[in-house]
Design a protein around this motif. Structure first.
Motif, short mmCIF file in Angstrom:
data_model
loop_
_atom_site.label_atom_id
_atom_site.label_comp_id
_atom_site.label_asym_id
_atom_site.label_seq_id
_atom_site.Cartn_x
_atom_site.Cartn_y
_atom_site.Cartn_z
N THR A 188 -18.01 7.59 7.57
CA THR A 188 -17.17 7.60 8.78
C THR A 188 -16.95 6.19 9.30
O THR A 188 -15.96 5.91 9.98
CB THR A 188 -17.79 8.45 9.90
OG1 THR A 188 -19.02 7.86 10.35
CG2 THR A 188 -18.03 9.87 9.45
N SER B 57 -10.60 12.22 8.14
CA SER B 57 -10.66 13.59 8.62
C SER B 57 -11.48 14.46 7.67
O SER B 57 -12.29 15.28 8.09
CB SER B 57 -9.25 14.16 8.77
OG SER B 57 -9.29 15.50 9.19
N TYR C 291 -15.20 13.77 8.17
CA TYR C 291 -15.73 14.43 9.37
C TYR C 291 -15.86 15.95 9.14
O TYR C 291 -16.81 16.58 9.62
CB TYR C 291 -14.83 14.16 10.58
CG TYR C 291 -15.18 12.87 11.28
CD1 TYR C 291 -16.42 12.71 11.90
CD2 TYR C 291 -14.28 11.81 11.36
CE1 TYR C 291 -16.76 11.53 12.55
CE2 TYR C 291 -14.60 10.62 12.02
CZ TYR C 291 -15.84 10.49 12.62
OH TYR C 291 -16.17 9.33 13.27
N GLN D 229 -18.88 18.44 17.40
CA GLN D 229 -18.38 17.10 17.67
C GLN D 229 -17.72 16.49 16.43
O GLN D 229 -16.66 15.83 16.50
CB GLN D 229 -19.52 16.19 18.16
CG GLN D 229 -19.07 14.77 18.52
CD GLN D 229 -17.96 14.78 19.59
OE1 GLN D 229 -18.10 15.41 20.62
NE2 GLN D 229 -16.87 14.08 19.32
N SER E 80 -13.80 15.34 15.87
CA SER E 80 -13.41 14.04 15.32
C SER E 80 -12.46 14.23 14.14
O SER E 80 -11.52 13.45 13.95
CB SER E 80 -14.65 13.28 14.86
OG SER E 80 -15.51 13.00 15.96
#
Length: 323
Positions: free
Chosen positions: A276, A286, A289, A317, A321
């Motif tokens: 990340t 993406s 995540y 969370q 993201s």
């Protein structure tokens, strides 16, 4: 006369040009003939089963309809002989090979004399090394199963000789190794076949087979090193090292699965968090995540216990993201 002759030739050329197929029309014709060929080939390969489209355990003496096989083969050969639009999924060598298989398979419904004659025709028709190897291997396998000459060692040697066919491609070698070559090992000899290969898909197929191979072992598989998460992890590491992270992306994901099986969740978390911070492409970020969210979800949900609320919050969370 000369002028008339010239006009006549020009007219013929004009008419010929008018009826010429465009590239798209030609491709459409090939596609249509591919569909026809698939249907005809199925008519032949269905006879290689004891009871086509029925239970494989029903091995009654169901007779084969060789008039139907011959009719399908004749139609296929006509399609393959077309000057334009011939099917791209078969040729004369493949057709003759299929007929030989129809006579020789399955074991309880074989026609030995006819099979031998059909295999000889198939061997004559085979030109490409891969075709030669496939036919030679199937013939040796048939004779080995027939066991009429009581020389199994001879036909085992013929299987090896098929594998040693000059010019046999890495893909062809893998195909024969999957089916079994006496004295050869898929992992070791397969690697020798593909390690210098430029075709990425062939290498991917090799590593995939090493993982898939573990799914059909005998009950004693727990004692076999190839049926352990440690071995699966080793295969993934080898695949990633050889293919690189791009072509080996599926193995990167599989590697994380095996780390989780081994209880090494922290390693997976560190790897994904590091990504990340390093990935700059938004679509790829993406995906990272999303993978992190799935990892947290897997960590949070354990058998016989309620989900870990703290870890689920991390999963939510991470998914936010991703979005």
């Amino acid at each position: 006369m000369g002028m008339k002759g010239l006009i006549s030739v020009g007219t013929v050329l004009a008419v010929g040009a008018a009826f010429a197929l465009t590239q798209q029309e030609l491709q459409n014709l090939v596609n249509e003939n591919n569909r026809k060929a698939n249907g005809l080939m199925r008519q032949i390969t269905d006879t290689c089963q004891a009871t086509p489209r029925e239970s494989p355990y029903d091995v009654t003496g169901k007779k084969k309809d060789f008039a139907k096989v011959k009719s399908a083969a004749d139609e296929l050969l006509k399609l393959c002989a077309l000057k334009e639009g011939a099917p791209s999924n078969c040729d004369a060598a493949k057709v003759k090979h299929l007929v030989a298989r129809a006579y020789s398979e399955p074991l309880n419904l074989r026609y030995t004399k006819e099979a031998r004659a059909a295999f000889q025709e198939a061997l004559k028709a085979a030109v490409r090394p891969d075709d030669k190897a496939r036919v030679a291997y199937d013939y040796a396998k048939f004779e080995y199963a027939a066991a009429e000459d009581d020389q199994p060692e001879k036909w085992e040697a013929e299987m090896k000789a098929a594998y040693a066919t000059p010019g046999l491609t890495p893909k062809g070698k893998l195909e024969l190794l999957k089916r079994g070559i006496p004295g050869l090992d898929f992992e070791k000899d397969g690697w020798e076949a593909v390690k210098g290969c430029a075709d990425v898909k062939v290498k991917q197929a090799y590593f995939e087979r090493l993982l898939w191979h573990t799914n059909w072992q005998t009950p004693s598989y727990g004692l076999d090193r190839t049926n352990t998460p440690e071995y699966w992890l080793e295969v993934c590491d080898r695949a990633i090292a050889d293919l690189g992270p791009r072509d080996g992306v599926d193995f990167v994901a599989r590697r994380r699965e095996f780390l989780r099986v081994l209880g090494r969740d922290a390693e997976v978390e560190r790897e994904l968090i590091a990504k990340t911070l390093s990935v700059t492409n938004r679509a790829q970020l993406s995906d990272v995540y999303c993978a992190l969210a799935r990892h947290y979800e897997a960590m949070a949900k354990r058998y016989y216990t309620d989900p870990d609320v703290g870890v689920m919050r991390k999963a939510v969370q991470a998914m936010r993201s991703a979005y």
